[in-house]
Scaffold this active site. Structure first.
Site, PDB file in Angstrom:
ATOM      1  N   LYS A  41       0.825  -1.219   0.000  1.00  0.00           N
ATOM      2  CA  LYS A  41       0.000   0.000   0.000  1.00  0.00           C
ATOM      3  C   LYS A  41       0.857   1.266   0.000  1.00  0.00           C
ATOM      4  O   LYS A  41       0.447   2.287  -0.541  1.00  0.00           O
ATOM      5  CB  LYS A  41      -0.934   0.001   1.208  1.00  0.00           C
ATOM      6  CG  LYS A  41      -0.199   0.172   2.527  1.00  0.00           C
ATOM      7  CD  LYS A  41      -1.095   0.088   3.745  1.00  0.00           C
ATOM      8  CE  LYS A  41      -0.274   0.356   5.000  1.00  0.00           C
ATOM      9  NZ  LYS A  41      -0.883  -0.126   6.226  1.00  0.00           N
ATOM     10  N   ARG A 136      -5.990   1.168  17.613  1.00  0.00           N
ATOM     11  CA  ARG A 136      -6.583   1.394  16.307  1.00  0.00           C
ATOM     12  C   ARG A 136      -7.606   0.269  16.138  1.00  0.00           C
ATOM     13  O   ARG A 136      -8.501   0.152  16.959  1.00  0.00           O
ATOM     14  CB  ARG A 136      -5.515   1.435  15.201  1.00  0.00           C
ATOM     15  CG  ARG A 136      -6.032   2.107  13.918  1.00  0.00           C
ATOM     16  CD  ARG A 136      -4.985   2.207  12.818  1.00  0.00           C
ATOM     17  NE  ARG A 136      -4.693   0.909  12.215  1.00  0.00           N
ATOM     18  CZ  ARG A 136      -3.819   0.731  11.219  1.00  0.00           C
ATOM     19  NH1 ARG A 136      -3.156   1.769  10.731  1.00  0.00           N
ATOM     20  NH2 ARG A 136      -3.592  -0.475  10.717  1.00  0.00           N
TER      21      ARG A 136
END
Ligand code: PLP
Length: 364
Positions: A41, A136
């Site tokens: 990514k 997260r």
């Protein structure tokens, strides 16, 4: 180094260095009983880069965006694909069609993936994410993850691959024997409930390599998801003081062209208010200084402080959307308009550069 032709800015990616890094990291993981996923990514999953990871041995590639996974599929990259951001409900049809597995933390999402997988006559692999303090994504409640595992295990078109965690992203938490040990302990509890061993215990991202090289990785961690340490390769040497022999720190370089060279005061003239982005920077008066402006800016790099000039005596003093301003007073060479300067790029700059339409990408 003057250039009247060529297209700038250009982001040059060294195929041999990326491949070399990918081989080193893959071997390091395998030597420690770990099967790593190659996370692409950071470079917007440029297919030529992804291909280098596959050549280095990576069997699975990971990306956070379905759009990039679909492009990898269209490029005929021969690897399994893992979506490493918790799937949106709206992308489940694409997820099932183009990805082999995903990281998950919501049982409702997993149920819908199962339903879609049934419709597409597929089996989708699921790793349950557990939050070990970075705050997260991931199940936080121990009971909830065990319940989710039990249910996922029963879903016909879901293959429960294992559990994993993510660290060092929001909460800046270091991977440790303690937090990854707790993940392994939770895995054992899940295994007891479902009556079989889990195939995968995924112990994080590039930062978890710090435990590997120091021999502190808990025995049962057998999976990592690695991007930065291959394609940027700067965090371990620069932030963690960990030498990675044979890993190139400079697999990518930004080259940008000088459009102005002038001697100017270092302290702005007039009433100081806010800059191009509404910030109030602090300026130091160093008198008249020789400066250069390059035709590249925050639109391309996000944040100019994530660039590192490759030339001695060149200092980045500021940037706006389209301009990078350098102090070149101490630069020994004779810099002219049209010259091209080079910069190493930290992860955040790479992220912007790879996704910017205005920056040419060159695999060299
Ligand atoms: C981005 C990401 C990774 C890879 O991180 P690197 O620092 O590039 O190694 C791994 N896992 C998840 C969940 C991610 O979002």
């Amino acid at each position: 180094m003057s250039n009247y032709e060529g297209q700038y800015p250009v982001y040059e990616i060294s195929a041999s260095k990326i491949k070399g890094n990918a081989c080193k990291i893959y071997e390091l993981c395998r030597a420690n009983g770990i099967e790593p996923v190659g996370v692409v990514k950071g470079c917007s999953a440029i297919p030529q880069v992804a291909e280098l990871l596959v050549q280095a041995g990576f069997k699975t590639l990971g990306d956070s965006r379905m759009k990039e996974i679909i492009r990898l599929r269209a490029s005929n990259i021969s690897a399994k694909m893992m979506l490493i951001r918790i799937p949106m409900l709206s992308e489940i049809p694409e997820l099932v069609r183009y990805a082999d597995s995903s990281l998950n933390s919501e049982i409702e999402t997993i149920r819908l993936i199962n339903k879609e997988a049934k419709a597409q006559q597929k089996i989708h692999g699921v790793i349950l994410m557990v939050d070990k303090g970075d705050l997260r994504e991931g199940f936080f409640d121990r009971g909830e993850v065990i319940e989710a595992a039990k249910e996922a295990e029963m879903l016909e078109n879901i293959e429960l691959l294992g559990i994993g965690t993510n660290l060092g992203c929001y909460g800046s938490i270091k991977p440790s024997e303690k937090n990854l040990g707790a993940l392994c302990e939770l895995a054992a509890a899940v295994e007891k409930e479902i009556g079989r061993k889990l195939e995968i215990i995924s112990g994080g991202a590039s930062t978890s390599i710090s435990l590997l090289v120091n021999g502190l990785m808990p025995e049962r961690i057998n999976h990592l998801r690695i991007g930065e340490a291959i394609i940027t390769a700067k965090d371990l040497p620069y932030l963690w003081d960990i030498e990675m022999p044979g890993v190139y720190r400079d697999p990518m370089v930004l080259k940008a062209q000088v459009i102005e060279i002038k001697c100017k005061p270092s302290y702005p003239i007039g009433e100081i208010f806010v800059d191009a982005f509404g910030n109030r920077p602090v300026y130091t008066d160093r008198g008249m200084r020789k400066r250069a402006i390059l035709a590249v800016g925050n639109k391309d790099v996000g944040d100019a402080s994530k660039l590192k000039p490759r030339h001695e005596g060149i200092e980045i003093i500021g940037s706006s959307s389209d301009h990078l301003i350098l102090d070149i007073e101490e630069y020994a060479g004779d810099l002219k308009v049209g010259d091209v300067l080079e910069f190493d790029t930290f992860y955040a700059a790479m992220l912007f550069l790879c996704s910017s339409d205005c920056v040419r990408k060159a695999i060299v």
